[in-house]
Design a protein around this motif. Structure first.
Motif, PDB file in Angstrom:
ATOM      1  N   THR A 314       0.854  -1.182   0.000  1.00  0.00           N
ATOM      2  CA  THR A 314       0.000   0.000   0.000  1.00  0.00           C
ATOM      3  C   THR A 314       0.893   1.236   0.000  1.00  0.00           C
ATOM      4  O   THR A 314       1.972   1.239   0.612  1.00  0.00           O
ATOM      5  N   THR A 315       0.441   2.262  -0.689  1.00  0.00           N
ATOM      6  CA  THR A 315       1.254   3.480  -0.786  1.00  0.00           C
ATOM      7  C   THR A 315       1.467   4.108   0.588  1.00  0.00           C
ATOM      8  O   THR A 315       2.564   4.589   0.894  1.00  0.00           O
ATOM      9  N   ASN A 316       0.450   4.084   1.430  1.00  0.00           N
ATOM     10  CA  ASN A 316       0.567   4.714   2.748  1.00  0.00           C
ATOM     11  C   ASN A 316       1.582   3.997   3.629  1.00  0.00           C
ATOM     12  O   ASN A 316       2.446   4.624   4.256  1.00  0.00           O
ATOM     13  N   SER A 320       5.260   5.353   4.774  1.00  0.00           N
ATOM     14  CA  SER A 320       5.571   5.473   6.199  1.00  0.00           C
ATOM     15  C   SER A 320       6.868   4.747   6.526  1.00  0.00           C
ATOM     16  O   SER A 320       7.706   5.249   7.287  1.00  0.00           O
ATOM     17  N   LEU A 321       7.047   3.570   5.930  1.00  0.00           N
ATOM     18  CA  LEU A 321       8.268   2.798   6.160  1.00  0.00           C
ATOM     19  C   LEU A 321       9.497   3.531   5.628  1.00  0.00           C
ATOM     20  O   LEU A 321      10.552   3.559   6.277  1.00  0.00           O
ATOM     21  N   LEU A 322       9.348   4.140   4.451  1.00  0.00           N
ATOM     22  CA  LEU A 322      10.482   4.812   3.810  1.00  0.00           C
ATOM     23  C   LEU A 322      10.623   6.271   4.233  1.00  0.00           C
ATOM     24  O   LEU A 322      11.584   6.938   3.847  1.00  0.00           O
ATOM     25  N   LYS A 323       9.614   6.748   4.998  1.00  0.00           N
ATOM     26  CA  LYS A 323       9.615   8.138   5.476  1.00  0.00           C
ATOM     27  C   LYS A 323       9.662   9.133   4.311  1.00  0.00           C
ATOM     28  O   LYS A 323      10.485  10.058   4.279  1.00  0.00           O
ATOM     29  N   VAL A 324       8.761   8.901   3.346  1.00  0.00           N
ATOM     30  CA  VAL A 324       8.635   9.798   2.196  1.00  0.00           C
ATOM     31  C   VAL A 324       7.159  10.098   1.976  1.00  0.00           C
ATOM     32  O   VAL A 324       6.281   9.403   2.488  1.00  0.00           O
ATOM     33  N   THR A 325       6.892  11.137   1.203  1.00  0.00           N
ATOM     34  CA  THR A 325       5.516  11.445   0.819  1.00  0.00           C
ATOM     35  C   THR A 325       5.058  10.444  -0.233  1.00  0.00           C
ATOM     36  O   THR A 325       5.795  10.184  -1.195  1.00  0.00           O
ATOM     37  N   PRO A 326       3.874   9.866  -0.084  1.00  0.00           N
ATOM     38  CA  PRO A 326       3.443   8.852  -1.059  1.00  0.00           C
ATOM     39  C   PRO A 326       3.228   9.444  -2.444  1.00  0.00           C
ATOM     40  O   PRO A 326       2.544  10.459  -2.589  1.00  0.00           O
ATOM     41  N   PRO A 327       3.824   8.840  -3.474  1.00  0.00           N
ATOM     42  CA  PRO A 327       3.556   9.285  -4.841  1.00  0.00           C
ATOM     43  C   PRO A 327       2.165   8.845  -5.282  1.00  0.00           C
ATOM     44  O   PRO A 327       1.527   8.018  -4.623  1.00  0.00           O
ATOM     45  N   THR A 328       1.698   9.374  -6.381  1.00  0.00           N
ATOM     46  CA  THR A 328       0.387   8.976  -6.895  1.00  0.00           C
ATOM     47  C   THR A 328       0.466   7.575  -7.488  1.00  0.00           C
ATOM     48  O   THR A 328       1.536   7.108  -7.895  1.00  0.00           O
ATOM     49  N   MET A 329      -0.681   6.922  -7.551  1.00  0.00           N
ATOM     50  CA  MET A 329      -0.748   5.605  -8.180  1.00  0.00           C
ATOM     51  C   MET A 329      -0.295   5.685  -9.640  1.00  0.00           C
ATOM     52  O   MET A 329       0.407   4.796 -10.135  1.00  0.00           O
ATOM     53  N   GLU A 330      -0.710   6.740 -10.332  1.00  0.00           N
ATOM     54  CA  GLU A 330      -0.350   6.887 -11.743  1.00  0.00           C
ATOM     55  C   GLU A 330       1.167   6.931 -11.913  1.00  0.00           C
ATOM     56  O   GLU A 330       1.725   6.307 -12.830  1.00  0.00           O
ATOM     57  N   ARG A 335       6.128   4.346 -13.728  1.00  0.00           N
ATOM     58  CA  ARG A 335       7.553   4.075 -13.516  1.00  0.00           C
ATOM     59  C   ARG A 335       7.846   2.571 -13.522  1.00  0.00           C
ATOM     60  O   ARG A 335       8.831   2.128 -14.125  1.00  0.00           O
ATOM     61  N   LEU A 336       7.014   1.787 -12.842  1.00  0.00           N
ATOM     62  CA  LEU A 336       7.260   0.341 -12.781  1.00  0.00           C
ATOM     63  C   LEU A 336       7.044  -0.319 -14.142  1.00  0.00           C
ATOM     64  O   LEU A 336       7.808  -1.209 -14.536  1.00  0.00           O
ATOM     65  N   ARG A 337       6.017   0.108 -14.865  1.00  0.00           N
ATOM     66  CA  ARG A 337       5.774  -0.469 -16.190  1.00  0.00           C
ATOM     67  C   ARG A 337       6.874  -0.086 -17.173  1.00  0.00           C
ATOM     68  O   ARG A 337       7.259  -0.894 -18.030  1.00  0.00           O
ATOM     69  N   HIS A 347      -8.345  -5.190  -5.284  1.00  0.00           N
ATOM     70  CA  HIS A 347      -9.650  -4.884  -4.693  1.00  0.00           C
ATOM     71  C   HIS A 347      -9.592  -4.813  -3.171  1.00  0.00           C
ATOM     72  O   HIS A 347     -10.544  -4.358  -2.542  1.00  0.00           O
ATOM     73  N   TYR A 348      -8.470  -5.228  -2.575  1.00  0.00           N
ATOM     74  CA  TYR A 348      -8.400  -5.274  -1.114  1.00  0.00           C
ATOM     75  C   TYR A 348      -8.404  -3.883  -0.490  1.00  0.00           C
ATOM     76  O   TYR A 348      -8.933  -3.694   0.602  1.00  0.00           O
ATOM     77  N   THR A 349      -7.797  -2.917  -1.170  1.00  0.00           N
ATOM     78  CA  THR A 349      -7.735  -1.556  -0.645  1.00  0.00           C
ATOM     79  C   THR A 349      -7.452  -0.585  -1.789  1.00  0.00           C
ATOM     80  O   THR A 349      -6.670  -0.912  -2.698  1.00  0.00           O
ATOM     81  N   PRO A 350      -8.045   0.606  -1.763  1.00  0.00           N
ATOM     82  CA  PRO A 350      -7.808   1.581  -2.835  1.00  0.00           C
ATOM     83  C   PRO A 350      -6.358   2.050  -2.920  1.00  0.00           C
ATOM     84  O   PRO A 350      -5.919   2.518  -3.978  1.00  0.00           O
ATOM     85  N   THR A 351      -5.613   1.937  -1.824  1.00  0.00           N
ATOM     86  CA  THR A 351      -4.216   2.383  -1.836  1.00  0.00           C
ATOM     87  C   THR A 351      -3.245   1.237  -2.109  1.00  0.00           C
ATOM     88  O   THR A 351      -2.029   1.422  -2.013  1.00  0.00           O
TER      89      THR A 351
END
Length: 367
Positions: A314-316, A320-330, A335-337, A347-351
């Protein structure tokens, strides 16, 4: 229950009398002597109608459907009233109040393709066989697995709901181990772990009788886990299924840190049949279902993640683990693609997102 028919409601194309609780319930209702109607489970029942219609459309013989723990009977009555094809429906509940209400609604809808029983479900399943069995209990369905995997015909559907999510999701790990023979993990991926434990338990039960399983459609909500599997006869099918049944180190699950324990055994194979989801979405487009908008979104997400690897980030939590602001899903997806990795929504979570990218690559994207 007195002879009054109760409140009249409409689900799908079916009108029937129900008993409503004075206080609405979100998610599965609590155990009760009265067969109360739970409107929040309408989506669950809508999916049943769609999956069973898909199954009937591909059947070349008369099909026997079972609503095994019927309560108000709304699921089985909807199947009898809304499905098309060569089939009959058996509705069963141990509660006499339920049976009285079910019989009233069978009469109201002038249904001729229904049989109603008041039996212990394990006893009924030991007497008869069915092509599609639905088990929707209060709590755990595990008490019916042994006889259910034997009662369903080859290539038939076994559907079940589990509402004991506190056990399956790791709040009460000892309870999960007692019921399902597997260790859960209370973590970001706990709902998927719980779903896979449930599938793994069914896989193991079926394999005892030289039968394999193929998940057709599986999903979770905050309140329950729901799955549909096909049972396949033969030692080869059983062996193939058991290859997907194993324990894994907890540290191999995304965002799990400093845990040296094991999770499972659980199902590690696919959770959906993507072509089936596409066919069910076609059925949805012409259906008279009130939850159509919600189901479009759910089926889209299930189809999107059908070929993705197990478990998710999850982005959140990652931010939190990396201590950075979460980037957008887009941004994450692009970047990964661009780096050649699979990445999907879940479907488990929107984030949440699933990917086959290693953590160091994901970390680079986030930073």
């Amino acid at each position: 229950m007195d002879n009054r028919p109760g409140d009249l409601v409409k689900e799908g194309r079916t009108k029937l009398f129900v008993i409503k609780k004075k206080k609405s319930v979100k998610g599965p209702s609590s155990r009760d002597q009265m067969p109360f109607y739970n409107p929040s489970m309408e989506l669950n029942r809508d999916v049943s109608v769609l999956v069973n219609q898909w199954f009937l459309d591909r059947s070349k013989h008369h099909v026997h459907l079972l609503d095994g723990l019927a309560a108000s009977g709304i699921r089985g009555i909807r199947l009898a009233n809304e499905l098309t094809g060569d089939f009959d429906v058996t509705i069963n509940d141990w509660n006499s109040e339920s049976v009285t209400l079910i019989l009233q609604n069978v009469q109201k809808n002038s249904l001729k393709n229904i049989s109603v029983f008041q039996k212990d479900l394990n006893y009924l399943l030991s007497e008869r066989r069915f092509h599609s069995i639905d088990i929707d209990p209060f709590g755990s369905p595990v008490y019916f697995f042994d006889v259910a995997v034997r009662s369903v015909y080859n290539h038939g559907i076994l559907a079940c709901t589990a509402t004991d999510t506190a056990a399956l999701c790791g709040v009460y790990p000892q309870v999960c181990y007692r019921r399902y023979g597997a260790w859960p993990l209370h973590s970001v991926s706990m709902h998927e772990i719980g779903l896979r434990i449930l599938l793994g338990c069914l896989c193991r039960e079926a394999a005892k009788y030289d039968r394999g399983i193929e998940p057709v459609l599986s999903y979770t909500t905050d309140h329950y886990i729901r799955l549909y599997i096909q049972i396949i006869n033969g030692k080869n099918a059983a062996n193939k299924s058991m290859e997907q049944y194993a324990s894994i180190p907890a540290k191999d699950i995304p965002l799990v840190i400093d845990n040296t324990g094991q999770v499972g055994p659980l199902w590690l194979g696919k959770l959906q049949k993507k072509p089936v989801l596409q066919e069910i979405r076609t059925l949805l487009s012409t259906s008279e279902i009130h939850t159509k908008h919600q189901l479009w979104k759910l089926f889209y997400l299930l189809e999107d993640e059908a070929d993705a690897p197990p478990f998710f980030y999850t982005t959140n939590d990652l931010s939190s683990l990396l201590k950075v602001t979460p980037p957008t899903m887009e941004f994450i997806f692009e970047r990964l693609r661009n780096k050649g990795y699979i990445v999907t929504h879940t479907h488990y979570t929107p984030t949440g997102f699933k990917t086959n990218a290693p953590l160091d690559v994901i970390t680079e994207v986030f930073k």
